[in-house]
Design a protein around this motif. Structure first.
Motif, PDB file in Angstrom:
ATOM      1  N   PRO A  92     -60.498  -8.284 -12.655  1.00 21.68           N
ATOM      2  CA  PRO A  92     -61.436  -8.728 -13.177  1.00 21.68           C
ATOM      3  C   PRO A  92     -62.767  -8.563 -12.995  1.00 21.68           C
ATOM      4  CG  PRO A  92     -60.011 -10.226 -11.872  1.00 21.68           C
ATOM      5  CD  PRO A  92     -59.352  -9.089 -12.383  1.00 21.68           C
ATOM      6  N   LYS A  93     -62.415  -7.356 -11.822  1.00 22.13           N
ATOM      7  CA  LYS A  93     -63.468  -6.838 -11.471  1.00 22.13           C
ATOM      8  C   LYS A  93     -64.887  -5.974 -12.445  1.00 22.13           C
ATOM      9  CE  LYS A  93     -65.189  -3.898  -6.877  1.00 22.13           C
ATOM     10  NZ  LYS A  93     -66.099  -4.263  -8.256  1.00 22.13           N
ATOM     11  N   CYS A  94     -65.413  -5.751 -12.969  1.00 23.98           N
ATOM     12  CA  CYS A  94     -66.382  -5.033 -13.501  1.00 23.98           C
ATOM     13  C   CYS A  94     -67.291  -4.648 -13.172  1.00 23.98           C
ATOM     14  CB  CYS A  94     -66.187  -5.923 -14.615  1.00 23.98           C
ATOM     15  SG  CYS A  94     -65.654  -7.377 -15.878  1.00 23.98           S
ATOM     16  N   ASP A  95     -66.773  -3.314 -12.623  1.00 27.02           N
ATOM     17  CA  ASP A  95     -67.647  -2.193 -12.328  1.00 27.02           C
ATOM     18  C   ASP A  95     -68.694  -1.217 -13.189  1.00 27.02           C
ATOM     19  OD1 ASP A  95     -67.490   0.052  -9.125  1.00 27.02           O
ATOM     20  OD2 ASP A  95     -69.224  -1.330 -10.303  1.00 27.02           O
ATOM     21  N   TYR A  96     -70.018  -1.867 -13.265  1.00 24.91           N
ATOM     22  CA  TYR A  96     -71.244  -0.766 -13.958  1.00 24.91           C
ATOM     23  C   TYR A  96     -71.701   0.202 -13.797  1.00 24.91           C
ATOM     24  CZ  TYR A  96     -69.445  -4.088 -18.121  1.00 24.91           C
ATOM     25  OH  TYR A  96     -68.020  -5.002 -18.724  1.00 24.91           O
ATOM     26  N   GLU A  97     -71.866   1.186 -14.367  1.00 20.00           N
ATOM     27  CA  GLU A  97     -73.057   1.975 -14.136  1.00 20.00           C
ATOM     28  C   GLU A  97     -74.487   1.151 -14.824  1.00 20.00           C
ATOM     29  OE1 GLU A  97     -70.387   5.390 -14.617  1.00 20.00           O
ATOM     30  OE2 GLU A  97     -72.330   5.819 -16.243  1.00 20.00           O
TER      31      GLU A  97
END
Ligand SMILES: Nc1ncnc2c1ncn2[C@@H]1O[C@H](C(=O)NS(=O)(=O)C[C@H]2[C@@H](O)[C@H](n3ccc(=O)[nH]c3=O)O[C@@H]2CO)[C@@H](O)[C@H]1O
Length: 126
Positions: A92-97
């Motif tokens: 569930p860790k959604c890491d975005y640019e």
């Protein structure tokens, strides 16, 4: 139940932000509920007033990626932010640019009432 037009606004409209910080996508993808069940891989936010984006529905008619003919390309560049999931980012860790751009955008419109266009889908930017 959320309509397609409401979904478009939730997922793609952010008229009140002019400049974005590096953490913009991580915050907004969560706040607009695109990180539930899965991390949405790509999402674009549009930093223009809604009426300017709705006006695209009477601009250049182009074919959508899915072959439908109800897509329209903006005649001018729009201020947008592309959010792209980072490699190795695990739910569930959604890491975005976060990438702020000025590009022409392609949206799909429908006319539920005559002369009143509704934005129903973001097809891409060029
Ligand atoms: N012609 C139509 N007319 C009416 N409705 C149409 C039509 N076409 C689809 N829908 C509907 O829209 C809904 C929908 O969510 N389509 S979606 O392809 O997955 C959206 C893409 C977009 O959100 C995002 N993306 C992508 C690139 C980018 O630069 N920026 C960016 O944000 O990624 C997503 C996946 O690519 C679906 O219910 C479908 O039935």
């Amino acid at each position: 139940k959320e309509s397609q037009a409401e979904k478009f606004q939730r997922q793609h409209m952010d008229p009140n932000t002019s400049t974005v910080t590096a953490g913009y996508c991580n915050e907004m993808m969560k706040r607009r509920s695109m990180t539930v069940g899965q991390c949405k891989p790509v999402n674009t936010f549009i930093h223009e007033p809604l009426h300017k984006v709705e006006a695209i529905c009477s601009q250049e008619n182009v074919r959508c990626k899915n072959g439908k003919s109800n897509c329209y390309k903006s005649s001018s560049k729009m201020r947008i932010t592309d959010c792209r999931l980072k490699k190795g980012s695990k739910y569930p860790k959604c890491d975005y640019e976060t990438q702020q751009l000025q590009k022409s955008i392609i949206v799909a419109c429908t006319y539920r009432q005559i002369h009143v266009p509704e934005l129903v889908h973001f097809d891409g930017s060029v």
